[in-house]
Enzyme design. Structure first.
Site, PDB file in Angstrom:
ATOM      1  N   ASP A 187      -3.882  -6.129  -0.532  1.00 49.35           N
ATOM      2  CA  ASP A 187      -2.563  -6.580  -0.080  1.00 49.35           C
ATOM      3  C   ASP A 187      -1.917  -7.506  -1.103  1.00 49.35           C
ATOM      4  O   ASP A 187      -2.611  -8.219  -1.832  1.00 49.35           O
ATOM      5  CB  ASP A 187      -2.724  -7.296   1.277  1.00 49.35           C
ATOM      6  CG  ASP A 187      -1.415  -7.383   2.030  1.00 49.35           C
ATOM      7  OD1 ASP A 187      -0.440  -6.694   1.656  1.00 49.35           O
ATOM      8  OD2 ASP A 187      -1.362  -8.148   3.011  1.00 49.35           O
ATOM      9  N   ASN A 190       2.454   1.864   7.789  1.00 47.51           N
ATOM     10  CA  ASN A 190       3.245   1.736   6.556  1.00 47.51           C
ATOM     11  C   ASN A 190       4.399   2.746   6.475  1.00 47.51           C
ATOM     12  O   ASN A 190       5.308   2.591   5.656  1.00 47.51           O
ATOM     13  CB  ASN A 190       2.357   1.844   5.304  1.00 47.51           C
ATOM     14  CG  ASN A 190       1.485   0.627   5.060  1.00 47.51           C
ATOM     15  OD1 ASN A 190       0.377   0.712   4.541  1.00 47.51           O
ATOM     16  ND2 ASN A 190       1.983  -0.557   5.404  1.00 47.51           N
TER      17      ASN A 190
HETATM   18  C1  IPE Z   1      -2.311  -3.463   5.162  1.00 37.99           C
HETATM   19  O1  IPE Z   1      -1.342  -4.194   4.504  1.00 37.99           O
HETATM   20  C2  IPE Z   1      -2.266  -2.032   4.724  1.00 37.99           C
HETATM   21  C3  IPE Z   1      -2.648  -1.765   3.337  1.00 37.99           C
HETATM   22  C4  IPE Z   1      -3.109  -2.638   2.483  1.00 37.99           C
HETATM   23  C5  IPE Z   1      -2.543  -0.401   2.928  1.00 37.99           C
HETATM   24  P1  IPE Z   1       0.096  -4.444   5.163  1.00 37.99           P
HETATM   25  O2  IPE Z   1       0.875  -5.242   4.186  1.00 37.99           O
HETATM   26  O3  IPE Z   1       0.687  -3.160   5.604  1.00 37.99           O
HETATM   27  O4  IPE Z   1      -0.285  -5.288   6.442  1.00 37.99           O
HETATM   28  P2  IPE Z   1       0.574  -6.339   7.282  1.00 37.99           P
HETATM   29  O5  IPE Z   1       1.890  -5.677   7.604  1.00 37.99           O
HETATM   30  O6  IPE Z   1       0.762  -7.522   6.403  1.00 37.99           O
HETATM   31  O7  IPE Z   1      -0.263  -6.645   8.472  1.00 37.99           O
HETATM   32  C1  IPE Z   2      -0.224  -3.578  -0.174  1.00 35.76           C
HETATM   33  O1  IPE Z   2       0.759  -4.385  -0.717  1.00 35.76           O
HETATM   34  C2  IPE Z   2       0.002  -2.106  -0.473  1.00 35.76           C
HETATM   35  C3  IPE Z   2       0.412  -1.297   0.684  1.00 35.76           C
HETATM   36  C4  IPE Z   2       0.508  -1.722   1.914  1.00 35.76           C
HETATM   37  C5  IPE Z   2       0.710   0.091   0.410  1.00 35.76           C
HETATM   38  P1  IPE Z   2       2.091  -4.683   0.074  1.00 35.76           P
HETATM   39  O2  IPE Z   2       3.102  -3.627  -0.275  1.00 35.76           O
HETATM   40  O3  IPE Z   2       1.844  -4.828   1.522  1.00 35.76           O
HETATM   41  O4  IPE Z   2       2.543  -6.048  -0.557  1.00 35.76           O
HETATM   42  P2  IPE Z   2       3.167  -7.288   0.212  1.00 35.76           P
HETATM   43  O5  IPE Z   2       2.259  -7.627   1.346  1.00 35.76           O
HETATM   44  O6  IPE Z   2       4.518  -6.854   0.686  1.00 35.76           O
HETATM   45  O7  IPE Z   2       3.234  -8.355  -0.813  1.00 35.76           O
HETATM   46 MG    MG Z   3       1.340  -6.388   2.682  1.00 34.81          MG
END
Ligand code: IPE
Ligand code: IPE
Ligand code: MG
Length: 268
Positions: A36, A84
């Site tokens: 993340d 997502n």
């Molecule tokens: C979890 O991260 C999913 C992945 C890393 C693929 P998110 O960024 O989607 O999770 P939340 O929304 O912060 O819980």
């Molecule tokens: C994790 O990084 C990757 C996916 C969920 C695909 P994020 O895209 O959630 O990055 P932040 O949390 O917005 O920084």
């Molecule tokens: Mg994220």
């Protein structure tokens, strides 16, 4: 003792770069990672979110290589959750294109590293071209004996549990399975992680303190390590810190005595 047998050693080969801070006998067998913070990494640099995802791929390649070199048997990463899809269409399609590009580009290297790659999640909802690449990569690496690398793509823990319940209900309604015989092992065998040991260690980057619908069943007794580091910045030192921390934990599994982190959880 013959000359030949005196040359034989039972010692497991450990790459010379194996960190002296770690006990090779108490490594987690299976590491799960919620990668993340890609978007925040990009934002801090004044870049579009997409650049964060691209940089995240490099962090993943390094982590896979290190886990493999250091003797971890399985690495499972969260690449795209069932939630997502609610992101802007432009970001979702960028991610799908990135998955295709990376899979095409890295397949040869995965084969050379003897990685066995699997994909967990509702794969039939992914773009057709990506599905084809996933089948190809899965098939071409299925006999590899190196690290087992699971990529959770369109994965949701709740969906996985509901699907398992559905499969068991169908078998029961056909008279193939006595509902009274459904136990934890029978249930776990219907999950996408059947035959994979439960993760011993869950790493989440970017400081968020939640599991976001990841491996709800399998993480029952995983040690949780949360780092403020954003995923694209996760490097060898970050992994080492997570493993040193893991090796300092006292795992009790509900009991009272300290159990070594070498605990081998049951196979499903
Ligand atoms: C979890 O991260 C999913 C992945 C890393 C693929 P998110 O960024 O989607 O999770 P939340 O929304 O912060 O819980
Ligand atoms: C994790 O990084 C990757 C996916 C969920 C695909 P994020 O895209 O959630 O990055 P932040 O949390 O917005 O920084
Ligand atoms: Mg994220």
């Amino acid at each position: 003792m013959t000359e030949a047998s005196s040359l034989t050693s039972d010692k497991k080969y450990i790459a010379s770069s194996f960190p002296k801070e770690l006990d090779p006998l108490r490594l987690p067998k299976h590491i799960a990672v919620i990668m993340d913070g890609n978007g925040r990494w990009a934002k801090r640099k004044g870049l579009p979110r997409a650049m964060g995802h691209t940089a995240g791929v490099d962090a993943l390649k390094k982590t896979l290589r290190l886990c493999s070199d250091w003797g971890v048997s399985a690495l499972t990463v969260y690449a795209f959750s069932t939630e997502n899809w609610s992101r802007p269409g432009e970001e979702v399609s960028f991610l799908m294109t990135l998955f295709k590009r990376v899979l095409k580009r890295e397949l040869e290297s995965l084969k050379l590293q003897k990685v066995r790659i699997s994909f967990l999640g509702d794969l039939e909802k992914l773009p057709k071209e990506l599905q084809a690449l996933i089948s190809e990569a899965t098939d071409l690496t299925s006999k590899n004996e190196g690290i087992h690398f699971n990529v959770c793509t369109n994965y949701g823990g709740r969906r996985e549990l509901v699907k398992a319940a559905q499969k068991l209900a169908i078998r029961s309604s056909k008279g193939e399975l006595d509902p009274a015989l459904i136990n934890e092992n029978v249930f776990a065998a219907e999950l996408s992680t059947a035959n994979v040991v439960d993760p011993d260690l869950l790493i989440r980057t970017s400081g968020e303190r939640r599991i976001s619908n990841f491996l709800l069943w399998q993480l029952a007794y995983a040690e949780i390590y949360i780092t403020e580091t954003l995923w694209p910045d996760f490097d060898e030192n970050s992994l080492l810190c997570a493993l040193v921390d893991f090796q300092s934990r006292s795992r009790r599994f509900g009991g009272l005595n300290q159990i070594s982190t070498d605990h081998s959880s049951k196979r499903f």
